[in-house]
Design a protein around this motif. Structure first.
Motif, PDB file in Angstrom:
ATOM      1  N   LEU A 178       0.721  -1.286  -0.082  1.00  0.00           N
ATOM      2  CA  LEU A 178      -0.061   0.060   0.171  1.00  0.00           C
ATOM      3  C   LEU A 178       0.889   1.321   0.074  1.00  0.00           C
ATOM      4  O   LEU A 178       0.359   2.349  -0.144  1.00  0.00           O
ATOM      5  CB  LEU A 178      -1.105   0.116   1.342  1.00  0.00           C
ATOM      6  N   THR A 179       2.319   1.319   0.171  1.00  0.00           N
ATOM      7  CA  THR A 179       2.934   2.294   0.047  1.00  0.00           C
ATOM      8  C   THR A 179       3.420   2.895  -1.065  1.00  0.00           C
ATOM      9  O   THR A 179       3.698   2.048  -2.142  1.00  0.00           O
ATOM     10  CB  THR A 179       4.182   2.055   1.145  1.00  0.00           C
ATOM     11  N   ASP A 180       3.429   4.131  -1.277  1.00  0.00           N
ATOM     12  CA  ASP A 180       3.788   4.950  -2.601  1.00  0.00           C
ATOM     13  C   ASP A 180       5.256   4.966  -2.708  1.00  0.00           C
ATOM     14  O   ASP A 180       6.163   5.902  -2.231  1.00  0.00           O
ATOM     15  CB  ASP A 180       3.231   6.318  -2.519  1.00  0.00           C
ATOM     16  N   TYR A 181       5.960   3.609  -2.940  1.00  0.00           N
ATOM     17  CA  TYR A 181       7.446   3.569  -3.313  1.00  0.00           C
ATOM     18  C   TYR A 181       7.632   2.516  -4.041  1.00  0.00           C
ATOM     19  O   TYR A 181       6.736   1.866  -4.569  1.00  0.00           O
ATOM     20  CB  TYR A 181       8.168   3.511  -1.929  1.00  0.00           C
ATOM     21  N   PRO A 182       8.882   2.479  -4.778  1.00  0.00           N
ATOM     22  CA  PRO A 182       9.129   1.413  -5.577  1.00  0.00           C
ATOM     23  C   PRO A 182       8.839  -0.018  -4.876  1.00  0.00           C
ATOM     24  O   PRO A 182       9.390  -0.043  -3.845  1.00  0.00           O
ATOM     25  CB  PRO A 182      10.728   1.668  -6.060  1.00  0.00           C
ATOM     26  N   GLY A 183       7.978  -0.870  -5.558  1.00  0.00           N
ATOM     27  CA  GLY A 183       7.592  -1.948  -4.973  1.00  0.00           C
ATOM     28  C   GLY A 183       6.287  -1.809  -4.482  1.00  0.00           C
ATOM     29  O   GLY A 183       5.828  -2.987  -4.222  1.00  0.00           O
ATOM     30  N   GLY A 184       5.582  -0.901  -4.307  1.00  0.00           N
ATOM     31  CA  GLY A 184       4.462  -0.548  -3.788  1.00  0.00           C
ATOM     32  C   GLY A 184       3.412  -0.566  -4.998  1.00  0.00           C
ATOM     33  O   GLY A 184       3.661  -0.365  -6.103  1.00  0.00           O
ATOM     34  N   VAL A 185       2.170  -1.303  -4.643  1.00  0.00           N
ATOM     35  CA  VAL A 185       1.232  -1.464  -5.858  1.00  0.00           C
ATOM     36  C   VAL A 185       0.055  -0.145  -5.649  1.00  0.00           C
ATOM     37  O   VAL A 185      -0.269   0.319  -6.967  1.00  0.00           O
ATOM     38  CB  VAL A 185       0.396  -2.930  -5.677  1.00  0.00           C
ATOM     39  N   SER A 186      -0.117   0.126  -4.533  1.00  0.00           N
ATOM     40  CA  SER A 186      -1.084   1.400  -4.469  1.00  0.00           C
ATOM     41  C   SER A 186      -0.407   2.633  -3.757  1.00  0.00           C
ATOM     42  O   SER A 186       0.677   2.238  -3.229  1.00  0.00           O
ATOM     43  CB  SER A 186      -2.209   0.941  -3.298  1.00  0.00           C
ATOM     44  N   ARG A 187      -0.972   3.490  -3.901  1.00  0.00           N
ATOM     45  CA  ARG A 187      -0.589   4.789  -3.366  1.00  0.00           C
ATOM     46  C   ARG A 187      -1.051   5.423  -2.189  1.00  0.00           C
ATOM     47  O   ARG A 187      -1.339   6.372  -1.723  1.00  0.00           O
ATOM     48  CB  ARG A 187      -0.300   5.963  -4.381  1.00  0.00           C
ATOM     49  N   ALA A 188      -1.679   4.334  -1.345  1.00  0.00           N
ATOM     50  CA  ALA A 188      -2.847   4.667  -0.298  1.00  0.00           C
ATOM     51  C   ALA A 188      -1.820   5.187   1.018  1.00  0.00           C
ATOM     52  O   ALA A 188      -2.544   5.949   1.527  1.00  0.00           O
ATOM     53  CB  ALA A 188      -3.394   3.422   0.166  1.00  0.00           C
ATOM     54  N   VAL A 189      -0.649   4.769   0.906  1.00  0.00           N
ATOM     55  CA  VAL A 189       0.179   5.549   2.017  1.00  0.00           C
ATOM     56  C   VAL A 189       1.550   6.015   1.607  1.00  0.00           C
ATOM     57  O   VAL A 189       2.443   5.333   0.825  1.00  0.00           O
ATOM     58  CB  VAL A 189       0.607   4.279   2.919  1.00  0.00           C
TER      59      VAL A 189
END
Length: 136
Positions: free
Chosen positions: A66-77
């Motif tokens: 859920l994290t907005d970083y490389p490897g994250g799928v969603s930009r929720a966090v």
């Protein structure tokens, strides 16, 4: 929290923040894989330790996805909030042996070591560093 986790947090807070968001993502998924692997290893020996590993692995994976970083799928966090959640996950990993009543078993050592490793990664990560993605 065990003293090893507290000592790790204290030591890393004084060190330069060298871990980038991409490296942090890789380490997060490695930590989650460690929890899932140990869940399989503990399954026949101690179900409480195995279930605790599954809980920690799932929480770590969800935080990463859920994290907005490389490897994250969603930009929720955003990445900064991810770091705050990591601190809570460190506490969860360190306290589950006591909560699940296996703190005197050898399996509890894994949670202390994993919590210290998570504290080191979190303490050495530059959460203010931008990776070029849009953040909220």
């Amino acid at each position: 929290m065990p003293m090893l986790v507290e000592a790790t947090k204290w030591a890393t807070n004084k060190m330069p923040k060298r871990i980038t968001p991409k490296t942090h993502a890789i380490l997060d998924y490695a930590m989650a894989a460690g929890f899932f692997g140990m869940a399989a290893f503990f399954w026949k020996r101690d179900k409480r330790a195995a279930v605790s590993c599954l809980v920690c692995g799932a929480a770590e994976t969800m935080n990463s996805l859920l994290t907005d970083y490389p490897g994250g799928v969603s930009r929720a966090v955003n990445f900064e909030t991810h770091g705050a959640i990591d601190v809570g996950l460190i506490g969860l990993a360190a306290s589950l042996p006591g909560l699940m009543r296996f703190s005197r078993q050898p399996e509890a050592r894994f949670f202390g070591l994993q919590g210290a490793a998570m504290a080191a990664v979190t303490g050495l990560t530059d959460f203010g560093k931008s990776d070029g993605r849009n953040t909220r």
